[in-house]
Design an enzyme around this catalytic site. Sequence first.
Site, PDB file in Angstrom:
ATOM      1  N   LYS A  23       0.779  -1.303  -0.010  1.00  0.00           N
ATOM      2  CA  LYS A  23       0.001   0.082   0.099  1.00  0.00           C
ATOM      3  C   LYS A  23       0.811   1.240  -0.010  1.00  0.00           C
ATOM      4  CE  LYS A  23      -2.402  -0.749   3.700  1.00  0.00           C
ATOM      5  NZ  LYS A  23      -1.851  -1.495   4.363  1.00  0.00           N
ATOM      6  N   ARG A  81      -9.800   1.953   8.622  1.00  0.00           N
ATOM      7  CA  ARG A  81      -9.303   0.495   9.037  1.00  0.00           C
ATOM      8  C   ARG A  81     -10.261  -0.319   9.799  1.00  0.00           C
ATOM      9  NH1 ARG A  81      -3.342   1.472   9.169  1.00  0.00           N
ATOM     10  NH2 ARG A  81      -2.052  -0.380   9.859  1.00  0.00           N
ATOM     11  N   ARG A 125      11.547  -6.152   5.810  1.00  0.00           N
ATOM     12  CA  ARG A 125      11.050  -4.563   5.489  1.00  0.00           C
ATOM     13  C   ARG A 125      11.923  -3.760   5.990  1.00  0.00           C
ATOM     14  NH1 ARG A 125       4.970  -2.030   5.937  1.00  0.00           N
ATOM     15  NH2 ARG A 125       5.162  -2.619   8.082  1.00  0.00           N
ATOM     16  N   ARG A 141      11.116  -0.692  11.239  1.00  0.00           N
ATOM     17  CA  ARG A 141       9.946  -0.049  11.867  1.00  0.00           C
ATOM     18  C   ARG A 141       9.894  -0.752  13.187  1.00  0.00           C
ATOM     19  NH1 ARG A 141       4.643   1.068   8.377  1.00  0.00           N
ATOM     20  NH2 ARG A 141       3.580   0.045  10.402  1.00  0.00           N
ATOM     21  N   ARG A 166      -1.184  -7.481  13.872  1.00  0.00           N
ATOM     22  CA  ARG A 166      -1.723  -6.679  12.952  1.00  0.00           C
ATOM     23  C   ARG A 166      -2.500  -7.289  12.124  1.00  0.00           C
ATOM     24  NH1 ARG A 166       3.645  -4.078  12.599  1.00  0.00           N
ATOM     25  NH2 ARG A 166       3.214  -3.556  10.276  1.00  0.00           N
TER      26      ARG A 166
HETATM   27  P1  AMP Z   1       0.488   1.659   9.255  1.00  0.00           P
HETATM   28  O1  AMP Z   1       1.850   2.338   8.803  1.00  0.00           O
HETATM   29  O2  AMP Z   1      -0.464   1.985   8.290  1.00  0.00           O
HETATM   30  O3  AMP Z   1       0.905   0.155   9.325  1.00  0.00           O
HETATM   31  O4  AMP Z   1       0.123   2.013  10.623  1.00  0.00           O
HETATM   32  C1  AMP Z   1       1.031   1.737  12.023  1.00  0.00           C
HETATM   33  C2  AMP Z   1       0.294   1.551  13.000  1.00  0.00           C
HETATM   34  O5  AMP Z   1      -0.511   2.757  13.186  1.00  0.00           O
HETATM   35  C3  AMP Z   1      -0.861   0.880  13.092  1.00  0.00           C
HETATM   36  O6  AMP Z   1      -0.488  -0.409  13.611  1.00  0.00           O
HETATM   37  C4  AMP Z   1      -1.991   1.367  14.153  1.00  0.00           C
HETATM   38  O7  AMP Z   1      -1.315   1.187  15.535  1.00  0.00           O
HETATM   39  C5  AMP Z   1      -1.708   2.856  14.017  1.00  0.00           C
HETATM   40  N1  AMP Z   1      -2.682   3.138  12.856  1.00  0.00           N
HETATM   41  C6  AMP Z   1      -2.474   3.771  11.493  1.00  0.00           C
HETATM   42  N2  AMP Z   1      -3.678   4.133  11.150  1.00  0.00           N
HETATM   43  C7  AMP Z   1      -4.832   3.953  11.981  1.00  0.00           C
HETATM   44  C8  AMP Z   1      -6.070   3.855  11.829  1.00  0.00           C
HETATM   45  N3  AMP Z   1      -6.813   4.063  10.807  1.00  0.00           N
HETATM   46  N4  AMP Z   1      -6.593   3.435  12.988  1.00  0.00           N
HETATM   47  C9  AMP Z   1      -6.084   2.877  14.255  1.00  0.00           C
HETATM   48  N5  AMP Z   1      -4.730   2.927  14.103  1.00  0.00           N
HETATM   49  C10 AMP Z   1      -3.990   3.303  13.084  1.00  0.00           C
END
Ligand code: AMP
Length: 225
Positions: A19, A95, A132, A164, A175
């Site tokens: 993504k 999400r 990653r 990360r 996740r």
């Molecule tokens: P990502 O970079 O999209 O994988 O997001 C990293 C982390 O940020 C996720 O595992 C969540 O803890 C938090 N996060 C990102 N977007 C959301 C969302 N829309 N709702 C809740 N938590 C989020």
Amino acid sequence: MVSGHPLRLVMVGRQGAGKGTQCVRVSHRYAIPHISTGDMLRAAVGAGSPFGQLAKSFMDRGELVPDTVINGVIAERLDQPDARLRGFVLDGFPRTKDQAVELNALLAPASLHMVINLEVSVALVLRRLSSRRVCSVCGSIYSDDLPPKTAGICDNCGGELVQREDDTEAAILRRLEIYEKATAPLLGFYAEMGLLETVDGVGTPDEVLARISEVLAEHGFYEGG
Ligand code: AMP
């Protein structure tokens, strides 16, 4: 874009589906802002604000940050002139179905044009996520499937590549579990709205971008500038 009209796009898919990589490319090709809630939260964590510290406690465990926190962040960002005028490609939001309902309310009377589901198997995302690495300067993403030319160094800007903090095995599994439970039902919600398009996320970034562009062109959206 269709004669200067905005493009409002959501990209969904399992963590590691590509993504982030595709959203950056779509953002450049269609001249729309890339809005990533994960990037916004990581910036807040980096700044060390109380809000960032609260978010970090959820992110490190792979849990979702509460809606009360994330909905305010996204509402403020979507209200910025660039997003209002040009549209956006949303990465990491919504999400959950509740967040999707909130997004519809935030956009009304306008609405989304399309939701793209980047489809990649669990086995492949597990391999990508455990390898990653992310550029600490520009955020470019690498993995065993997409290695940098020089190990540990970003091809784009020469920045240092780091892992990360939430790419630990336990947080990755959590996740993916949350994705199946909370995020997968989004697909049905958007299919019912007639917005969902599924794109095969397996292949090189260029191949996947070509598939995305094809779907957008079928709906009358072309490269913008
Ligand atoms: P990502 O970079 O999209 O994988 O997001 C990293 C982390 O940020 C996720 O595992 C969540 O803890 C938090 N996060 C990102 N977007 C959301 C969302 N829309 N709702 C809740 N938590 C989020």
